[in-house]
Design a protein around this motif. Structure first.
Motif, mmCIF file in Angstrom:
data_model
loop_
_atom_site.group_PDB
_atom_site.id
_atom_site.type_symbol
_atom_site.label_atom_id
_atom_site.label_comp_id
_atom_site.label_asym_id
_atom_site.label_seq_id
_atom_site.Cartn_x
_atom_site.Cartn_y
_atom_site.Cartn_z
ATOM 1 N N UNK A 1 0.830 -1.200 0.000
ATOM 2 C CA UNK A 1 0.000 0.000 0.000
ATOM 3 C C UNK A 1 0.868 1.254 0.000
ATOM 4 N N UNK A 2 1.956 1.217 0.779
ATOM 5 C CA UNK A 2 2.799 2.401 0.917
ATOM 6 C C UNK A 2 3.691 2.630 -0.295
ATOM 7 N N UNK A 3 4.078 1.570 -0.972
ATOM 8 C CA UNK A 3 5.070 1.688 -2.046
ATOM 9 C C UNK A 3 4.453 2.271 -3.311
ATOM 10 N N UNK A 4 5.215 3.169 -3.958
ATOM 11 C CA UNK A 4 4.761 3.765 -5.217
ATOM 12 C C UNK A 4 5.286 2.918 -6.369
ATOM 13 N N UNK A 5 4.368 2.334 -7.146
ATOM 14 C CA UNK A 5 4.714 1.562 -8.335
ATOM 15 C C UNK A 5 4.643 2.508 -9.531
ATOM 16 N N UNK A 6 5.799 2.988 -9.960
ATOM 17 C CA UNK A 6 5.852 3.998 -11.010
ATOM 18 C C UNK A 6 5.297 3.492 -12.340
ATOM 19 N N UNK A 7 5.277 2.192 -12.529
ATOM 20 C CA UNK A 7 4.778 1.637 -13.786
ATOM 21 C C UNK A 7 3.257 1.512 -13.807
ATOM 22 N N UNK A 8 2.642 1.596 -12.626
ATOM 23 C CA UNK A 8 1.198 1.358 -12.532
ATOM 24 C C UNK A 8 0.379 2.589 -12.177
ATOM 25 N N UNK A 9 1.004 3.624 -11.603
ATOM 26 C CA UNK A 9 0.233 4.777 -11.154
ATOM 27 C C UNK A 9 1.084 6.037 -11.155
ATOM 28 N N UNK A 10 0.408 7.167 -11.238
ATOM 29 C CA UNK A 10 1.100 8.452 -11.174
ATOM 30 C C UNK A 10 1.358 8.824 -9.722
ATOM 31 N N UNK A 11 2.189 9.843 -9.521
ATOM 32 C CA UNK A 11 2.429 10.334 -8.158
ATOM 33 C C UNK A 11 1.137 10.798 -7.504
ATOM 34 N N UNK A 12 0.287 11.465 -8.276
ATOM 35 C CA UNK A 12 -0.975 11.958 -7.730
ATOM 36 C C UNK A 12 -1.810 10.794 -7.216
ATOM 37 N N UNK A 13 -1.906 9.733 -8.019
ATOM 38 C CA UNK A 13 -2.677 8.557 -7.614
ATOM 39 C C UNK A 13 -2.077 7.903 -6.376
ATOM 40 N N UNK A 14 -0.754 7.792 -6.365
ATOM 41 C CA UNK A 14 -0.086 7.190 -5.208
ATOM 42 C C UNK A 14 -0.335 7.995 -3.936
ATOM 43 N N UNK A 15 -0.163 9.319 -4.010
ATOM 44 C CA UNK A 15 -0.342 10.163 -2.827
ATOM 45 C C UNK A 15 -1.787 10.119 -2.327
ATOM 46 N N UNK A 16 -2.735 10.083 -3.241
ATOM 47 C CA UNK A 16 -4.134 9.977 -2.823
ATOM 48 C C UNK A 16 -4.403 8.632 -2.152
ATOM 49 N N UNK A 17 -3.793 7.575 -2.696
ATOM 50 C CA UNK A 17 -3.981 6.253 -2.105
ATOM 51 C C UNK A 17 -3.361 6.195 -0.708
ATOM 52 N N UNK A 18 -2.168 6.728 -0.579
ATOM 53 C CA UNK A 18 -1.502 6.767 0.721
ATOM 54 C C UNK A 18 -2.339 7.543 1.731
ATOM 55 N N UNK A 19 -2.886 8.665 1.278
ATOM 56 C CA UNK A 19 -3.691 9.489 2.181
ATOM 57 C C UNK A 19 -4.950 8.751 2.635
ATOM 58 N N UNK A 20 -5.550 7.994 1.732
ATOM 59 C CA UNK A 20 -6.780 7.279 2.079
ATOM 60 C C UNK A 20 -6.520 6.144 3.065
ATOM 61 N N UNK A 21 -5.287 5.620 3.084
ATOM 62 C CA UNK A 21 -4.925 4.534 4.003
ATOM 63 C C UNK A 21 -4.051 5.042 5.154
ATOM 64 N N UNK A 22 -4.073 6.344 5.414
ATOM 65 C CA UNK A 22 -3.144 6.925 6.385
ATOM 66 C C UNK A 22 -3.250 6.259 7.752
ATOM 67 N N UNK A 23 -4.457 6.093 8.281
ATOM 68 C CA UNK A 23 -4.628 5.492 9.609
ATOM 69 C C UNK A 23 -4.145 4.045 9.626
ATOM 70 N N UNK A 24 -4.448 3.299 8.555
ATOM 71 C CA UNK A 24 -3.998 1.907 8.478
ATOM 72 C C UNK A 24 -2.476 1.809 8.461
#
Length: 279
Positions: free
Chosen positions: A2-25
């Motif tokens: 969840x924390x790792x950014x997969x540069x081949x699968x998502x943009x930075x914006x998508x990664x940061x939004x995903x990280x933010x949505x799972x922040x508590x987890x």
């Protein structure tokens, strides 16, 4: 994962939004995982801590995890590096220097050229922040000599250094190359920084229309990725050159909210001074 950014699968914006949505987890995972797993998650979140202005949280996590990682652990250089970035955001250059020097020593021992380039670049930034311009240039040129990893962050720091020294042509050349590289790499955060720093150079060169164009693009990217600190500074810079007083007022409101959200006292002092000038 969840924390790792997969540069081949998502943009930075998508990664940061995903990280933010799972922040508590992710916080819970770091708290309850064994130290090595917690460190892996924390290192993967390093850029997110910086971009989202979560400096106190990141420092607390890295400080707690550092004693559990032996000198030989492959994650230790990166953990120290990201910890140092957050200390730099707090203007604690002494702590940042100690952490970066240890990280550099470990990178050299482990043969990690990519991380070494990043560490040398930030040692250059730290030297510049301490007023040691010759030392800053030496670190940055060493970083450029390493053939692994992106040149762009080091070029940005060289551009800033030359701007500090009023060498506008050299600063422009470094920053224009950085912009081109960051566009080619689709690195949104790096592109925003390069554009923003180039905007300062063009403003001081009297190219106000070009500076406005650069800052507007940088500001839009910062809004999209949630880069709070840089968004505040570019909006503040833009408010000082645009013709519309109403837009300038709105930008200053945005700047104040951004700096208040991350506790940036220096930024708030600057926006207060600019606000007084508009009243």
């Amino acid at each position: 994962t969840i924390a790792r950014w997969d540069r081949d699968q998502e943009t930075e914006v998508e990664w940061l939004k995903r990280v933010d949505s799972y922040r508590d987890n992710l916080r819970a995972a770091i708290s309850y995982a064994v130290p090595e797993t917690a460190a892996e998650i924390a290192v993967a979140l390093g850029d997110a801590f910086v971009v989202q202005g979560r400096t106190d949280e990141g420092i607390s996590i890295y400080r707690a995890l550092e004693p559990a990682l032996p000198l030989s652990h492959p994650l230790r250089p990166a953990l120290l590096y990201f910890w140092a970035l957050l200390e730099q955001a707090h203007d604690d250059t002494d702590t940042a220097e100690r952490l970066l020097q240890e990280s550099l020593t470990l990178c050299e021992a482990q043969g990690d050229q990519s991380m070494m380039r990043r560490v040398l670049g930030n040692l250059g930034l730290n030297a510049r922040n301490r007023g040691d311009m010759p030392g800053a240039r030496q670190y940055l040129l060493r970083s450029l000599e390493i053939g692994i990893g992106s040149r762009a962050p080091t070029l940005i720091r060289l551009g800033v250094l030359e701007h500090d020294l009023d060498n506008l042509e050299a600063a422009r050349a470094f920053l224009q190359e950085a912009v081109a590289l960051e566009r080619a790499d689709n690195d949104a955060i790096g592109l925003a920084i390069a554009l923003g720093k180039l905007g300062y150079v063009e403003r001081d060169a009297g190219q106000l229309v070009l500076a406005e164009t650069l800052w507007r693009e940088a500001l839009q990217i910062c809004r999209e990725v949630g880069y709070t600190r840089e968004r505040g500074y570019y909006a503040l810079a833009l408010s000082g050159i645009i013709a519309s007083s109403e837009e300038a007022r709105q930008l200053l409101q945005e700047v104040r909210a951004a700096f208040e959200s991350i506790g940036d006292s220096e930024g708030l002092a600057r926006v207060n001074a600019r606000s007084d000038a508009h009243t």
